[in-house]
Enzyme design. Sequence first.
Site, PDB file in Angstrom:
ATOM      1  N   SER A 273       4.233   8.696  -6.434  1.00 35.96           N
ATOM      2  CA  SER A 273       3.352   8.148  -5.283  1.00 35.96           C
ATOM      3  C   SER A 273       1.976   7.494  -5.547  1.00 35.96           C
ATOM      4  O   SER A 273       2.030   6.624  -6.576  1.00 35.96           O
ATOM      5  CB  SER A 273       3.394   9.321  -4.251  1.00 35.96           C
ATOM      6  OG  SER A 273       3.361   8.768  -3.064  1.00 35.96           O
ATOM      7  N   LYS A 277       1.105   5.198  -8.809  1.00 37.81           N
ATOM      8  CA  LYS A 277       0.192   4.035  -8.937  1.00 37.81           C
ATOM      9  C   LYS A 277      -0.562   4.168 -10.159  1.00 37.81           C
ATOM     10  O   LYS A 277      -1.031   3.377 -10.829  1.00 37.81           O
ATOM     11  CB  LYS A 277      -0.508   3.682  -7.780  1.00 37.81           C
ATOM     12  CG  LYS A 277       0.078   3.647  -6.493  1.00 37.81           C
ATOM     13  CD  LYS A 277      -0.768   3.437  -5.354  1.00 37.81           C
ATOM     14  CE  LYS A 277      -0.248   3.786  -3.927  1.00 37.81           C
ATOM     15  NZ  LYS A 277       0.909   3.548  -3.394  1.00 37.81           N
ATOM     16  N   TRP A 366       8.962   2.578   3.354  1.00 36.08           N
ATOM     17  CA  TRP A 366       7.479   2.537   3.063  1.00 36.08           C
ATOM     18  C   TRP A 366       7.154   1.952   1.783  1.00 36.08           C
ATOM     19  O   TRP A 366       6.191   1.050   1.781  1.00 36.08           O
ATOM     20  CB  TRP A 366       6.911   3.639   3.664  1.00 36.08           C
ATOM     21  CG  TRP A 366       5.459   3.744   3.685  1.00 36.08           C
ATOM     22  CD1 TRP A 366       4.368   4.739   2.822  1.00 36.08           C
ATOM     23  CD2 TRP A 366       4.378   3.130   4.630  1.00 36.08           C
ATOM     24  NE1 TRP A 366       3.126   4.376   3.223  1.00 36.08           N
ATOM     25  CE2 TRP A 366       3.082   3.505   4.283  1.00 36.08           C
ATOM     26  CE3 TRP A 366       4.667   2.148   5.462  1.00 36.08           C
ATOM     27  CZ2 TRP A 366       1.919   2.738   4.910  1.00 36.08           C
ATOM     28  CZ3 TRP A 366       3.396   1.638   6.374  1.00 36.08           C
ATOM     29  CH2 TRP A 366       2.221   2.005   5.936  1.00 36.08           C
ATOM     30  N   HIS A 416      11.120   9.867  -0.246  1.00 40.10           N
ATOM     31  CA  HIS A 416       9.903   9.682  -1.235  1.00 40.10           C
ATOM     32  C   HIS A 416       9.630  10.760  -2.293  1.00 40.10           C
ATOM     33  O   HIS A 416      10.026  11.726  -1.818  1.00 40.10           O
ATOM     34  CB  HIS A 416       8.595   9.637  -0.266  1.00 40.10           C
ATOM     35  CG  HIS A 416       7.434   9.259  -0.763  1.00 40.10           C
ATOM     36  ND1 HIS A 416       7.235   7.983  -1.553  1.00 40.10           N
ATOM     37  CD2 HIS A 416       6.255   9.806  -0.962  1.00 40.10           C
ATOM     38  CE1 HIS A 416       6.010   7.868  -1.919  1.00 40.10           C
ATOM     39  NE2 HIS A 416       5.424   8.926  -1.537  1.00 40.10           N
TER      40      HIS A 416
END
Length: 436
Positions: A273, A277, A366, A416
């Site tokens: 998540s 990044k 998302w 996720h």
Amino acid sequence: MTFRESLLVFLLAGTLQAQTAPTTPKPTSEVTAGTPTNYDEAKVGTYTLPDPLTLNDGKPVRDAKTWYTKRRPEIVEIIETQQYGRAPGRPADESFEVVDKGTPALNGKAIRKQVTIYFNKEKTGPAIDLLIYLPANATKPVPMLFSINFGAVQNAVDDPGIIPEKVWDPKTHARIVPPQPPAGHNFGHIDAEALIDAGFGVATYYYGDIDPDYQQGFSNGIRALYQKPGQTGRAPDGWGSVAAWAWGMSRVQDYFETDRSIDAKHVAIHGISRLGKTVMWAGAHDQRFAAVIASCSGEGGAALSHRNYGETIANLTDPTKFAYQFAPNYATYGGFPDKAPMDANLIISLIAPRPLLLQTGSSDDWSDPKGEFLAEVAAGPAYKLLGKEDLGTDVWPAAGHPIFHDLSYFMHDGGHGMVASDWAIYIDFLKKNLRP
Ligand code: GCU
């Protein structure tokens, strides 16, 4: 509060839990942070991506020399100034204290080490508490999976010998004892035994050791050490939290290079998540990392921003959301992704020629799992230029069907983050690329 927001509140309270997205039908649009979110493929529209193999002056990049001497530095500069912010280099007074020099652990399979990394002579301010396991039967330096963690190290592995640490409390801005995470949590639990059995070492650190994950005027993280007296706020290209967490990963690599039981030339990095990044940027920026596994890194990570699907730059850089994680400049592209000179395909091209695995989730709309795939497709020419394999296809694979090339992609069936079975995919990728 959306499902994802409640998950974040939970994570930020220092507890980590197995979460997969609910299996309710996909919404086709929703409003987050005042910005409409598109979940309809038919409404994505057209877009033009920046080209990894075209120099800023418009000339083509035709060989590896031009890539390394001209184009790569150009892209680093763009991403650094426009997206994550500039971090300092290795601190002159960095030091390593090996507090646990090697204790048998994990039923005798592993040797545990714990190392504190300090950044100034006085050993004040932030420090990294690094947790390491090495296969007990190793006869030579071992390749590593190094995962940056949402939680305290004592919750990463089932081992009562880990020196416990505290986590930031976003309410009081103090460090508190983390509540015990429920069994099977997937945002920080590491399958250390499976990795050790496969011949890999494992290391992890709690990201809050470097910077707390909330807007706090940059007063209690690593950036406070670098603020000039009287300085408030940040320059337009000042480092955000993602760059700070990535900087911490580079400091861990500094340590690996001093430890003769570790094969520092074969360290793969992993994060989920916002920490996905983080590993995208750590791997792109610091070429000492041998491979990258980014889990559901989404917008601001491996997902394309020029493609209007799921989270947008505007969502990320909303001052009430995650603006603190990025350079202030990044917010100027909120609502105008077509004006951004960068995108995820450029970040991926900086990881070339090193192997990259993007792991996504089929219901994690998302984070735009397809947008991550398309970013890898668009970075393929940089891998090819350097003699490596691209994805080999531009057809988005269904969940459960990994693509293992130098550019690799896997979408699990679910939401996720990670699911337990992702570890087997990671280990396959590591075996292919780090040769234990
Ligand atoms: C939010 C944010 C995402 C981020 C995620 C996470 O949902 O919008 O960009 O990846 O938090 O870190 O869990």
